[in-house]
Write an enzyme that holds these catalytic residues in place. Structure first.
Site, PDB file in Angstrom:
ATOM      1  N   ILE A   1      38.876 -31.929   4.885  1.00 37.39           N
ATOM      2  CA  ILE A   1      40.261 -32.404   4.869  1.00 37.39           C
ATOM      3  C   ILE A   1      40.381 -33.668   4.022  1.00 37.39           C
ATOM      4  O   ILE A   1      41.342 -33.842   3.263  1.00 37.39           O
ATOM      5  CB  ILE A   1      40.758 -32.650   6.312  1.00 37.39           C
ATOM      6  CG1 ILE A   1      40.916 -31.319   7.037  1.00 37.39           C
ATOM      7  CG2 ILE A   1      42.076 -33.420   6.317  1.00 37.39           C
ATOM      8  CD1 ILE A   1      41.338 -31.446   8.490  1.00 37.39           C
ATOM      9  N   GLY A   2      39.409 -34.560   4.137  1.00 41.05           N
ATOM     10  CA  GLY A   2      39.428 -35.772   3.326  1.00 41.05           C
ATOM     11  C   GLY A   2      39.373 -35.452   1.844  1.00 41.05           C
ATOM     12  O   GLY A   2      40.156 -35.983   1.051  1.00 41.05           O
TER      13      GLY A   2
ATOM     14  N   TRP B   1      40.215 -32.699   0.429  1.00 43.22           N
ATOM     15  CA  TRP B   1      41.440 -31.995   0.032  1.00 43.22           C
ATOM     16  C   TRP B   1      42.488 -33.000  -0.438  1.00 43.22           C
ATOM     17  O   TRP B   1      43.233 -32.726  -1.373  1.00 43.22           O
ATOM     18  CB  TRP B   1      41.974 -31.189   1.211  1.00 43.22           C
ATOM     19  CG  TRP B   1      43.246 -30.450   0.926  1.00 43.22           C
ATOM     20  CD1 TRP B   1      43.371 -29.187   0.429  1.00 43.22           C
ATOM     21  CD2 TRP B   1      44.588 -30.934   1.115  1.00 43.22           C
ATOM     22  NE1 TRP B   1      44.701 -28.851   0.288  1.00 43.22           N
ATOM     23  CE2 TRP B   1      45.474 -29.900   0.702  1.00 43.22           C
ATOM     24  CE3 TRP B   1      45.133 -32.131   1.582  1.00 43.22           C
ATOM     25  CZ2 TRP B   1      46.851 -30.046   0.751  1.00 43.22           C
ATOM     26  CZ3 TRP B   1      46.508 -32.277   1.626  1.00 43.22           C
ATOM     27  CH2 TRP B   1      47.355 -31.241   1.226  1.00 43.22           C
ATOM     28  N   HIS B   2      42.520 -34.176   0.199  1.00 44.22           N
ATOM     29  CA  HIS B   2      43.487 -35.195  -0.198  1.00 44.22           C
ATOM     30  C   HIS B   2      43.113 -35.820  -1.538  1.00 44.22           C
ATOM     31  O   HIS B   2      43.965 -35.996  -2.406  1.00 44.22           O
ATOM     32  CB  HIS B   2      43.573 -36.291   0.870  1.00 44.22           C
ATOM     33  CG  HIS B   2      44.326 -35.890   2.099  1.00 44.22           C
ATOM     34  ND1 HIS B   2      43.726 -35.202   3.134  1.00 44.22           N
ATOM     35  CD2 HIS B   2      45.618 -36.068   2.449  1.00 44.22           C
ATOM     36  CE1 HIS B   2      44.638 -34.984   4.079  1.00 44.22           C
ATOM     37  NE2 HIS B   2      45.780 -35.495   3.687  1.00 44.22           N
ATOM     38  N   GLU B   3      41.845 -36.158  -1.681  1.00 37.71           N
ATOM     39  CA  GLU B   3      41.408 -36.828  -2.918  1.00 37.71           C
ATOM     40  C   GLU B   3      39.894 -36.791  -2.973  1.00 37.71           C
ATOM     41  O   GLU B   3      39.222 -37.051  -1.977  1.00 37.71           O
ATOM     42  CB  GLU B   3      41.899 -38.280  -2.931  1.00 37.71           C
ATOM     43  CG  GLU B   3      41.518 -39.063  -4.167  1.00 37.71           C
ATOM     44  CD  GLU B   3      41.984 -40.501  -4.079  1.00 37.71           C
ATOM     45  OE1 GLU B   3      41.139 -41.407  -3.934  1.00 37.71           O
ATOM     46  OE2 GLU B   3      43.215 -40.717  -4.141  1.00 37.71           O
TER      47      GLU B   3
END
Length: 204
Positions: free
Chosen positions: A131-132, A134-136
């Protein structure tokens, strides 16, 4: 559906413009600037709360607009937020926040890694790392993902060790800890030099 869609769009726009931009970012932000000293723990704490609230209003408001626009066109889109700021635990928060992404990661990352490794803690770490990223794709989001993964693992271990701690007081305490844990993470990833800035705060 057109009427419901337009109402949802208005609801989302109010979240973004009034609750997020005006109340939280402008009024609360001006209050922080006018009543706190720069680079102090008080300013850090209030800024952390401001960033967390603003992010929720902006993101959930944008989701409301997208859901409303889709409904105007005759499509029903899944809900993306279910009052996450009322969550009383970190795992519950991630079941309520950005549901489209967390559902995808749970199905295709957590369950797969858990089945292969037979280790839920490792699966939680890998899922939040995904998830982290996926953000950047950056070190600060790697740390943010591991931070949340470790937080979920600790929370689940605590609940297994103390299953009787489910009364009203413990829920309130759980809510307080969860919100501060989440808001600290939101503040952390906005810093240009998160480790250096936090170290300076600790050393003051």
């Amino acid at each position: 559906m057109l009427s419901a869609g337009l109402e949802r769009i208005l609801y989302g726009a109010a979240k973004i413009a009034f609750l997020g931009n005006f109340l939280t970012w402008r009024l609360f932000g001006n209050f922080i600037t006018d009543h706190t000293e720069p680079n102090t723990p008080t300013q850090f704490y209030l800024t952390m709360i401001m960033i967390g609230l603003n992010l929720y209003f902006q993101f959930s408001g944008a989701s409301d607009i997208a859901i409303g626009f889709a409904r105007c066109l005759g499509f029903r889109v899944m809900e993306n937020f279910k009052w996450p700021l009322l969550a009383t635990s970190l795992p519950e928060f991630w079941r309520r926040w950005h549901i489209s992404l967390t559902s995808l990661v749970r199905e295709y990352v957590f369950f797969g890694v858990s089945a292969i490794s037979r280790n839920h803690i490792f699966a939680a770490l890998i899922s939040m790392l995904a998830i982290g990223l996926w953000h950047e794709f950056s070190m600060r989001y790697v740390l943010w993902g591991l931070y949340h993964g470790l937080g979920i693992a600790i929370w689940q271990a605590f609940e297994r060790r103390f299953p009787e701690h489910r009364g009203a007081f413990h829920k309130m305490l759980g809510w307080f800890i969860t919100m501060h844990f989440v808001f600290f993470g939101f503040y952390f990833v906005r810093l240009d030099d998160p480790i250096g800035t936090l170290w300076k705060m600790i050393m003051r």
